[in-house]
Design a protein around this motif. Structure first.
Motif, PDB file in Angstrom:
ATOM      1  N   PHE B 365      11.720-108.308 -98.974  1.00  0.00           N
ATOM      2  CA  PHE B 365      12.891-107.573 -98.508  1.00  0.00           C
ATOM      3  C   PHE B 365      12.950-107.657 -96.990  1.00  0.00           C
ATOM      4  O   PHE B 365      11.921-107.750 -96.328  1.00  0.00           O
ATOM      5  N   ALA B 366      14.159-107.608 -96.463  1.00  0.00           N
ATOM      6  CA  ALA B 366      14.303-107.664 -95.012  1.00  0.00           C
ATOM      7  C   ALA B 366      15.083-106.451 -94.517  1.00  0.00           C
ATOM      8  O   ALA B 366      16.285-106.519 -94.292  1.00  0.00           O
ATOM      9  N   PRO B 367      14.394-105.324 -94.336  1.00  0.00           N
ATOM     10  CA  PRO B 367      15.089-104.151 -93.778  1.00  0.00           C
ATOM     11  C   PRO B 367      15.465-104.365 -92.313  1.00  0.00           C
ATOM     12  O   PRO B 367      16.313-103.658 -91.787  1.00  0.00           O
ATOM     13  N   GLU B 368      14.837-105.319 -91.645  1.00  0.00           N
ATOM     14  CA  GLU B 368      15.099-105.705 -90.253  1.00  0.00           C
ATOM     15  C   GLU B 368      14.680-104.657 -89.234  1.00  0.00           C
ATOM     16  O   GLU B 368      14.228-105.000 -88.153  1.00  0.00           O
ATOM     17  N   ALA B 369      14.859-103.367 -89.534  1.00  0.00           N
ATOM     18  CA  ALA B 369      14.496-102.330 -88.569  1.00  0.00           C
ATOM     19  C   ALA B 369      13.814-101.187 -89.296  1.00  0.00           C
ATOM     20  O   ALA B 369      14.032-100.981 -90.491  1.00  0.00           O
ATOM     21  N   GLY B 370      12.990-100.419 -88.561  1.00  0.00           N
ATOM     22  CA  GLY B 370      12.136 -99.414 -89.168  1.00  0.00           C
ATOM     23  C   GLY B 370      12.769 -98.048 -89.377  1.00  0.00           C
ATOM     24  O   GLY B 370      12.273 -97.253 -90.165  1.00  0.00           O
ATOM     25  N   THR B 371      13.836 -97.746 -88.658  1.00  0.00           N
ATOM     26  CA  THR B 371      14.455 -96.426 -88.827  1.00  0.00           C
ATOM     27  C   THR B 371      15.911 -96.578 -89.259  1.00  0.00           C
ATOM     28  O   THR B 371      16.540 -97.607 -89.002  1.00  0.00           O
ATOM     29  N   GLN B 372      16.413 -95.522 -89.878  1.00  0.00           N
ATOM     30  CA  GLN B 372      17.799 -95.562 -90.328  1.00  0.00           C
ATOM     31  C   GLN B 372      18.748 -95.676 -89.136  1.00  0.00           C
ATOM     32  O   GLN B 372      19.743 -96.387 -89.204  1.00  0.00           O
ATOM     33  N   ARG B 373      18.385 -94.977 -88.046  1.00  0.00           N
ATOM     34  CA  ARG B 373      19.249 -95.058 -86.870  1.00  0.00           C
ATOM     35  C   ARG B 373      19.425 -96.503 -86.415  1.00  0.00           C
ATOM     36  O   ARG B 373      20.544 -96.969 -86.203  1.00  0.00           O
ATOM     37  N   LEU B 374      18.325 -97.230 -86.323  1.00  0.00           N
ATOM     38  CA  LEU B 374      18.424 -98.607 -85.835  1.00  0.00           C
ATOM     39  C   LEU B 374      19.073 -99.522 -86.883  1.00  0.00           C
ATOM     40  O   LEU B 374      19.836-100.426 -86.542  1.00  0.00           O
ATOM     41  N   ARG B 375      18.791 -99.262 -88.148  1.00  0.00           N
ATOM     42  CA  ARG B 375      19.463-100.075 -89.178  1.00  0.00           C
ATOM     43  C   ARG B 375      20.966 -99.845 -89.124  1.00  0.00           C
ATOM     44  O   ARG B 375      21.754-100.763 -89.327  1.00  0.00           O
ATOM     45  N   ASP B 376      21.360 -98.617 -88.823  1.00  0.00           N
ATOM     46  CA  ASP B 376      22.793 -98.351 -88.661  1.00  0.00           C
ATOM     47  C   ASP B 376      23.338 -99.069 -87.425  1.00  0.00           C
ATOM     48  O   ASP B 376      24.435 -99.607 -87.437  1.00  0.00           O
ATOM     49  N   ALA B 377      22.547 -99.060 -86.365  1.00  0.00           N
ATOM     50  CA  ALA B 377      23.003 -99.695 -85.121  1.00  0.00           C
ATOM     51  C   ALA B 377      23.256-101.187 -85.324  1.00  0.00           C
ATOM     52  O   ALA B 377      24.197-101.740 -84.771  1.00  0.00           O
ATOM     53  N   ILE B 378      22.408-101.827 -86.118  1.00  0.00           N
ATOM     54  CA  ILE B 378      22.607-103.262 -86.330  1.00  0.00           C
ATOM     55  C   ILE B 378      23.499-103.533 -87.540  1.00  0.00           C
ATOM     56  O   ILE B 378      23.753-104.675 -87.892  1.00  0.00           O
ATOM     57  N   ASN B 379      23.954-102.469 -88.166  1.00  0.00           N
ATOM     58  CA  ASN B 379      24.832-102.555 -89.335  1.00  0.00           C
ATOM     59  C   ASN B 379      24.171-103.237 -90.528  1.00  0.00           C
ATOM     60  O   ASN B 379      24.840-103.890 -91.325  1.00  0.00           O
ATOM     61  N   LYS B 380      22.860-103.087 -90.624  1.00  0.00           N
ATOM     62  CA  LYS B 380      22.173-103.555 -91.817  1.00  0.00           C
ATOM     63  C   LYS B 380      22.269-102.407 -92.796  1.00  0.00           C
ATOM     64  O   LYS B 380      21.500-101.456 -92.743  1.00  0.00           O
ATOM     65  N   ASN B 381      23.264-102.458 -93.639  1.00  0.00           N
ATOM     66  CA  ASN B 381      23.564-101.280 -94.449  1.00  0.00           C
ATOM     67  C   ASN B 381      22.615-101.141 -95.639  1.00  0.00           C
ATOM     68  O   ASN B 381      23.017-101.178 -96.785  1.00  0.00           O
ATOM     69  N   VAL B 382      21.340-100.954 -95.299  1.00  0.00           N
ATOM     70  CA  VAL B 382      20.327-100.712 -96.322  1.00  0.00           C
ATOM     71  C   VAL B 382      19.639 -99.410 -95.956  1.00  0.00           C
ATOM     72  O   VAL B 382      19.210 -99.235 -94.816  1.00  0.00           O
ATOM     73  N   THR B 383      19.552 -98.494 -96.898  1.00  0.00           N
ATOM     74  CA  THR B 383      18.882 -97.230 -96.605  1.00  0.00           C
ATOM     75  C   THR B 383      17.449 -97.279 -97.097  1.00  0.00           C
ATOM     76  O   THR B 383      17.084 -98.126 -97.911  1.00  0.00           O
TER      77      THR B 383
END
Lengths: 222, 612
Positions: B365-383
């Motif tokens: 899996f590639a969550p790309e970022a460790g926190t929800q805030r950063l995943r939101d910032a990069i628009n990786k819409n995975v929770t």
């Protein structure tokens, strides 16, 4: 399913296909030819194929043998044509037959080894090679995966059944019969030995062709 | 094959890469063709033969009457040394003829780190490196692929760039070249005429001027050259060319299987992802057609594996129908189906179990970022919940290994986000402890990080890359917080990412650096055996340029970006808006929830719509 064999030639560009790649090539070719051959069990089933005697990369051959499983009622006469049409350039299947003797009875191989010289074959080359290979013993060291030192000592003479010589202007052709297996003598080791023992005879280019496979008595292996 | 070639092949590793003659390789009669094309992939045979784009263009060109397209790959160091020593010039694999005698030489550019190989291949072909030193007696040197969206660092070496999908424009260009040859046009006339074909960018028709601070002042088109060159797309992806009959290599390559492209484009809009923006709009292929093509390709090739390919395969609407259709044929025929690039938010266990006849290897899996805030910032819409749900299903289904991919150095990243990666990995491990039915063999969690590379035509095209020192500090921070025995941590070396960042957003002056580095021996920079950052730093110094200016500098909205004359169809103000949203960690819903108005749908003809 019954054990079936094909005989094929490997020449031209196909000489550079390695043993493992060749097995994969045949596995795919059987599917392309729509031949329903026996498959292995397990997670990644693939066509079961076995090649009698791995051929070194770069060598050509007109007598390779591959064993596989084919349904009892298959029409063997069609197999060479159907396979050759779907094989890479340089691989030609000449015959298909069922059964055959166990591979372990394949004892000798007829190799044509051509030592080529850009500036013409050295004077007296043939006699020098004759003298080298005509000795009682010719012990050389050979790489080994089993031995701790990575090297084993081998006497080449008992592994050579026959050598015929032909001198050409720019080449010496050795028509040899060498031990096939347990242990086998690879023509490369023979050429390396010539290079080391007779540095003046080091060829610019060497080609090796497997012409025939033979049984214990020197008769053709089928 | 002549004796020189035989002698060379007896001395190099894996000689089957250099012989051609594979099943389905196209051999034509030299006398019956009038256009010879060399399709050059600037990396090894094993990598290049795994590229679907190369296979599409090869098949498509060879179906044209009078055209013979051959393949060229970069020879590995041992082969190159032999070729140079024996004076053997770069040749087409099919005919063995020198490519300098061909009409067109086309490079596939997928990765910036292959640029040094482009120069090396031109040199091995015996061609002058720079367009200005070539004329109509030389092949026309063209390039396409993802890197062509910023053509500037290679501009002086390439006669023209093909932007976007090549299926149609390649044919148009071949026709133009035929006419030019028939009528004896000088090279410049051909280039001027080519600039009139949509999707072709002729760099020599644009003059670049610079401000004293080194930023680009203007990229000015000459009369006759378009202000903006927009990429080409295939309108009807359902009917577009698919190579059912494709070369079956006689030696092992990286992706040795039938590749079915299920759709082009991506609905997701991850803000760091160049492919996600550049391949828009979304166009998919009918599942029945894909089933037919997959079966036909297997029968024709003898491959026993099919893989589905796209930017995000689980977003293909009829995925289950496609898999069912394929499996109905695959299972009795002992062909396996693999499905890469799954997203953690819509991972279906039922589907995975049908697919995984093979052993239960790891899931990635590639969550790309460790926190929800950063995943939101990069628009990786995975929770986190999506990831946990997927992992739970996987663990319950008997999987014991999970790979998690992340980037470090994403815009707005803080130490809290870095530590978030460690927390996430620990939560996955804890979940395994709670759910795995069989714990005897233990659990293996692999965390990998790469250094983020800002790419042109993305929301982050204005962003600085973090310095190598800063990346390594974050690596150290993460490593110190990942002490569990079941979790292993791998990080990519930042030197390559740094150079990649330089060339990804570089301008035309970098051509000098590239040439200087190549003269000092740079090649195969994607390979650690060859890559040497010090050599590149010396090349920058000799050209009076600072790599940090390209990699680590923030650009303002007003700055003229070097790729200003190139359009992917996505508007720049849309990208800027996405960047602003990143800074407030506001997500943009995927294209299916709501059209974001990026502009790419304008590339479609009237009557067609994105993702229909």
């Amino acid at each position: 399913m019954s054990e079936t064999r094909i005989q094929f030639a490997k020449t031209g560009r196909a000489r550079y296909i390695s043993h493992l790649d060749l097995m994969r090539t045949f596995q795919r070719a059987f599917l392309r030819a729509d031949l329903h051959v026996r498959h292995t069990e397990g997670f990644n089933p693939h066509a079961y194929v076995s090649i009698a005697l791995p051929l070194s990369v770069g060598f050509s051959s007109q007598c390779e043998i591959l064993e596989f499983g084919l349904p009892e009622d298959a029409d063997l006469s069609q197999v060479p044509g159907r396979l050759t049409r779907v094989l890479p350039e340089g691989i030609t299947v000449s015959r298909c037959y069922s059964g055959g003797r166990p591979f372990k009875e394949l004892c000798w191989v007829n190799y044509i080894i051509t030592l080529e010289y850009d500036a013409g074959a050295p004077v007296g080359a043939e006699n020098a090679v004759r003298a080298l290979l005509g000795q009682e013993r010719l012990v050389v060291s050979k790489k080994s995966k089993k031995a701790k030192s990575g090297q084993v000592q081998v006497d080449l003479i008992p592994l050579i059944r026959r050598v015929d010589y032909e001198s050409r202007r720019d080449a010496i052709v050795l028509d040899t019969v060498l031990r096939a297996q347990n242990p086998g003598l690879n023509p490369t080791l023979l050429v390396e030995t010539i290079r080391r023992e007779c540095p003046g005879l080091s060829p610019d280019y060497v080609s090796c062709h497997r012409k025939q496979v033979l049984d214990q008595d020197g008769n053709p292996f089928l | 094959m002549d004796q020189t070639m035989e002698a060379i092949l007896s001395r190099v590793e894996k000689p089957a890469r250099y012989t051609g003659g594979e099943y389905n390789a196209v051999v034509k009669d030299r006398k019956k063709v009038d256009t010879r094309v060399a399709l050059c992939f600037p990396d090894t045979y094993e990598i290049g033969m795994s590229n679907l784009g190369v296979r599409i263009l090869y098949g498509l060109m060879n179906e044209l009457p009078g055209v013979w397209c051959e393949r060229v790959f970069a020879p590995w160091g041992d082969m190159e040394a032999e070729m140079r020593r024996e004076g053997l010039p770069l040749y087409g694999l099919e005919s063995g003829d020198p490519v300098s005698d061909f009409d067109i030489l086309g490079f596939s550019l997928g990765y910036e780190m292959a640029y040094s190989n482009v120069l090396n291949l031109l040199d091995l072909a015996g061609l002058p490196l720079r367009s200005t030193d070539r004329d109509e007696s030389h092949p026309l040197v063209i390039a396409g692929g993802t890197c062509a969206y910023n053509p500037e660092p290679l501009a002086p070496f390439i006669d023209l760039f093909s932007l976007g999908e090549g299926e149609e424009v390649t044919v148009e260009l071949i026709q133009l070249c035929r006419r030019a040859r028939r009528e004896g046009w000088p090279r410049r006339d051909l280039l001027l005429a080519a600039a009139g074909i949509p999707g072709l960018y002729v760099p020599s028709l644009y003059e670049v001027t610079y401000h004293p601070d080194g930023t680009v002042a203007a990229v000015t088109p000459e009369p006759g050259a378009p202000e903006l060159v927009t990429k080409r797309i295939v309108q009807d992806f359902d009917k577009s060319y698919f190579p059912v009959k494709t070369i079956v290599p006689s030696t092992e390559i990286v992706h040795d299987r039938v590749m079915l492209e299920v759709f082009r484009g991506c609905i997701r809009g991850c803000r760091f992802c160049q492919a996600g923006y550049a391949y828009r709009p979304v166009r998919s292929r009918d599942p029945r057609r894909l089933v037919e093509q997959g079966i036909a390709a297997c029968k024709n090739s003898g491959y026993q594996e099919i893989t589905l390919s796209s930017l995000s395969t689980s977003d293909y609407r009829p995925l289950e129908a496609l898999c069912d259709g394929l499996l109905d044929w695959c299972e009795p025929n002992k062909v396996s189906l693999s499905l890469p690039s799954l997203r953690a938010d819509n991972f279906s266990m039922g589907l995975m179990q049908r697919l995984q006849h093979v052993r239960k290897s790891g899931l990635t899996f590639a969550p790309e970022a460790g926190t929800q805030r950063l995943r939101d910032a990069i628009n990786k819409n995975v929770t986190e919940e999506d990831l946990m749900t997927s992992c739970r299903t996987a663990f319950l289904g008997g999987w014991n290994a999970v790979k998690l991919y992340f980037m470090l150095g994403l815009p707005t990243e803080t130490d809290e986000d870095v530590l978030g990666i460690a927390n996430l990995a620990r939560k996955v491990l804890q979940l395994w402890r709670e759910t795995a039915p069989d714990k005897r063999r233990g659990c293996r969690i692999t965390v990998s990080t790469a250094c983020f590379v800002p790419k042109p035509h993305t929301a982050f095209q204005w962003e600085p890359q973090v310095t190598r020192e800063e990346y390594l500090r974050r690596v150290k921070l993460l490593r110190e917080n990942l002490r569990e025995k079941s979790i292993s941590y791998h990080w990519h070396d930042p030197d390559t990412s740094f150079l990649e960042a330089v060339f990804a957003r570089g301008d035309r002056r970098l051509a000098g650096v590239l040439e200087a580095a190549w003269r000092e021996g740079a090649k195969f920079d994607a390979w650690s055996e060859y890559f040497d950052l010090e050599r590149w730093l010396r090349a920058f110094e000799s050209c009076g340029l600072d790599p940090a200016f390209y990699a680590n500098r923030a650009r303002s909205r007003e700055e003229v970006l070097p790729w200003i004359r190139v359009s992917t169809g996505v508007r720049t103000d849309f990208l800027w808006r996405e960047r602003e949203l990143a800074y407030t960690a506001v997500i943009t819903p995927d294209c299916r929830k709501q059209c974001t108005g990026c502009g790419a749908n304008c590339l479609l003809e009237k009557g067609r719509s994105c993702d229909e």
